[in-house]
Design an enzyme around this catalytic site. Structure first.
Site, PDB file in Angstrom:
ATOM      1  N   THR A 101      -0.019  -7.837   0.158  1.00 15.09           N
ATOM      2  CA  THR A 101       1.338  -7.979  -0.371  1.00 15.09           C
ATOM      3  C   THR A 101       1.421  -7.384  -1.764  1.00 15.09           C
ATOM      4  OG1 THR A 101       1.472 -10.082   0.835  1.00 15.09           O
ATOM      5  CG2 THR A 101       3.170  -9.646  -0.827  1.00 15.09           C
ATOM      6  N   ASP A 102       2.181  -6.335  -1.894  1.00 11.11           N
ATOM      7  CA  ASP A 102       2.378  -5.696  -3.189  1.00 11.11           C
ATOM      8  C   ASP A 102       3.877  -5.494  -3.448  1.00 11.11           C
ATOM      9  OD1 ASP A 102       2.062  -4.317  -5.524  1.00 11.11           O
ATOM     10  OD2 ASP A 102       1.213  -2.513  -4.642  1.00 11.11           O
ATOM     11  N   THR A 103       4.549  -4.885  -2.465  1.00 11.10           N
ATOM     12  CA  THR A 103       5.965  -4.543  -2.634  1.00 11.10           C
ATOM     13  C   THR A 103       6.838  -5.756  -2.992  1.00 11.10           C
ATOM     14  OG1 THR A 103       5.757  -2.640  -1.180  1.00 11.10           O
ATOM     15  CG2 THR A 103       7.954  -3.604  -1.376  1.00 11.10           C
ATOM     16  N   GLU A 162     -10.561   0.558   7.720  1.00 10.89           N
ATOM     17  CA  GLU A 162      -9.288   0.653   8.450  1.00 10.89           C
ATOM     18  C   GLU A 162      -9.419   1.604   9.638  1.00 10.89           C
ATOM     19  OE1 GLU A 162      -5.688   0.708   6.123  1.00 10.89           O
ATOM     20  OE2 GLU A 162      -4.953   2.447   7.223  1.00 10.89           O
ATOM     21  N   GLY A 208       0.576  -3.361   4.455  1.00  2.22           N
ATOM     22  CA  GLY A 208       2.015  -3.125   4.536  1.00  2.22           C
ATOM     23  C   GLY A 208       2.746  -4.349   5.052  1.00  2.22           C
ATOM     24  N   SER A 225      -5.993  -1.471  -6.579  1.00  2.00           N
ATOM     25  CA  SER A 225      -6.185  -0.156  -5.947  1.00  2.00           C
ATOM     26  C   SER A 225      -6.856   0.802  -6.935  1.00  2.00           C
ATOM     27  CB  SER A 225      -4.828   0.409  -5.519  1.00  2.00           C
ATOM     28  OG  SER A 225      -4.069   0.685  -6.693  1.00  2.00           O
ATOM     29  N   HIS A 268       3.242   0.891   4.140  1.00  2.00           N
ATOM     30  CA  HIS A 268       3.418   0.426   2.760  1.00  2.00           C
ATOM     31  C   HIS A 268       4.867   0.602   2.303  1.00  2.00           C
ATOM     32  CE1 HIS A 268      -1.110   1.246   1.740  1.00  2.00           C
ATOM     33  NE2 HIS A 268      -0.931   0.027   2.188  1.00  2.00           N
ATOM     34  N   ASP A 274      -8.724  -2.254  -3.261  1.00  5.04           N
ATOM     35  CA  ASP A 274      -7.791  -1.949  -2.175  1.00  5.04           C
ATOM     36  C   ASP A 274      -7.768  -0.434  -1.933  1.00  5.04           C
ATOM     37  OD1 ASP A 274      -5.797  -2.498  -0.324  1.00  5.04           O
ATOM     38  OD2 ASP A 274      -4.181  -2.530  -1.806  1.00  5.04           O
ATOM     39  N   SER A 286       4.427  -6.785   3.315  1.00  2.00           N
ATOM     40  CA  SER A 286       5.511  -7.398   2.529  1.00  2.00           C
ATOM     41  C   SER A 286       6.738  -7.668   3.386  1.00  2.00           C
ATOM     42  CB  SER A 286       5.908  -6.481   1.360  1.00  2.00           C
ATOM     43  OG  SER A 286       5.079  -6.732   0.252  1.00  2.00           O
TER      44      SER A 286
END
Ligand code: PH4
Ligand code: ZN
Length: 308
Positions: free
Chosen positions: A255-257, A135, A212, A50, A181, A83, A214
């Site tokens: 997928t980040d969280t 988006e 978002g 990001s 997110h 991102d 995750s």
């Protein structure tokens, strides 16, 4: 293998009905965890960074790390993706650093403005072979009891999606269908608007992206709390919901969280159980391995395992 565009990875996923994880990095440990998982699962990967990541580590540093590790593993198809780039300047920073894919996120602007900015980015990226994501709609959880008008105000409008895709020339689209997110996505049941998703896929026919996405895995969250953290009320996108989304046309799963929770859960465990430890490698190493496990499990769910 030299870095490739996300489009190449996603076109294959779209054709064969699976999804590829876009995993966020800010440092070396997460990048190594993603690669270890990709090697073990024989999966293509999208490395996402990001604007916050570029600020934290430097765009050049991110590119150099990704290039170095991907050169060492030429069998793994890898894209380096910006991102949520919020403006042209962020996009240019990523391109100049060597990113092979960008997201321009002007979704908070009205449709025409979003389209105008996105077109500018496509015009810059297309001749360079860099893929572009945009988006439509807002990333906001939607509760069961909200009115149709409220849903329409937040989620993607499928009719707008077809106009947007054909006028902008983007390679893949992130339609808002009810995710958000972070670790707290749903108050009640985890529900996504699959009717909208199906319609967007049918009308646009291009790879789609779930932001978002995750899942907030139970074991990692439990560990996080067992060692002093607080994630009360956390809820992600369950695996069965994710699989359904993929069935209806999602090909890129952001997928980040999940990586953040699992890494820090394991860091917490080490710190709590090895109080005299002063070597960060003894703390970060096991945390990195735990992130690899979480990613491997996810690659199996997405269907990207064994796709080399
Ligand atoms: N992303 C990750 C965004 C990370 O500024 P930042 O580095 O914190 O941005 O695009 C996702 O869609 C991640 O979804 P998740 O929170 O469900 O993992
Ligand atoms: Zn996102």
């Amino acid at each position: 293998m030299s870095l490739i565009s996300t489009k190449i990875i996603l076109d294959n996923a779209d054709k064969n009905g699976y999804a590829v994880g876009a995993f966020n990095i800010n440092d070396m440990e997460f990048l190594q965890a993603i690669f270890s998982a990709a090697l073990a699962e024989k999966s293509p990967i999208i490395i996402a960074a990001s604007e916050g990541a570029m600020k934290y580590a430097g765009a050049g540093m991110i590119y150099s790390m990704v290039k170095t590790i991907s050169d060492a593993h030429p069998d793994i198809p890898v894209a380096l993706h910006l991102d949520h780039g919020s403006n042209l300047s962020a996009v240019m920073t990523a391109i100049r650093a060597g990113f092979t894919s960008v997201m321009i996120d002007a979704s908070h602007f009205p449709f025409e403005e979003n389209l105008k900015i996105t077109k500018q980015v496509v015009n810059i990226c297309r001749p360079l072979g860099i893929s572009v994501e945009a988006e439509l709609g807002r990333l906001k959880g939607i509760e069961d009891n909200v009115s149709v008008a409220e849903r329409d105000a937040v989620l993607v409008n499928p009719e707008e999606a077809i106009d947007f895709v054909s006028a902008s020339g983007i390679d893949f689209l992130a339609p808002a269908i009810g995710t958000s997110h972070g670790a707290f996505k749903f108050k009640g049941e985890a529900k996504l608007d699959f009717e909208r998703l199906k319609k967007v896929k049918e009308l646009t026919g291009i790879p789609l992206v779930l932001h978002g996405a995750s899942s907030v895995p139970e074991a990692a969250s439990k560990k996080f709390e067992e060692f002093g953290g607080d994630l009360k009320g956390a809820k992600g996108v369950p695996f069965d919901v994710l699989k359904e989304a993929i069935k209806y046309g999602i090909n890129k799963v952001n997928t980040d969280t999940d990586l953040r929770i699992s890494f820090l859960a394991r860091v917490r465990e080490s710190i709590a159980t090895d109080k005299t430890q002063i070597d960060p490698r003894k703390i970060f190493g096991p945390a990195r391995d735990y992130v690899t496990e979480i990613i491997r499990e996810r690659m199996k769910i997405l269907g990207s395992s064994g796709r080399l």
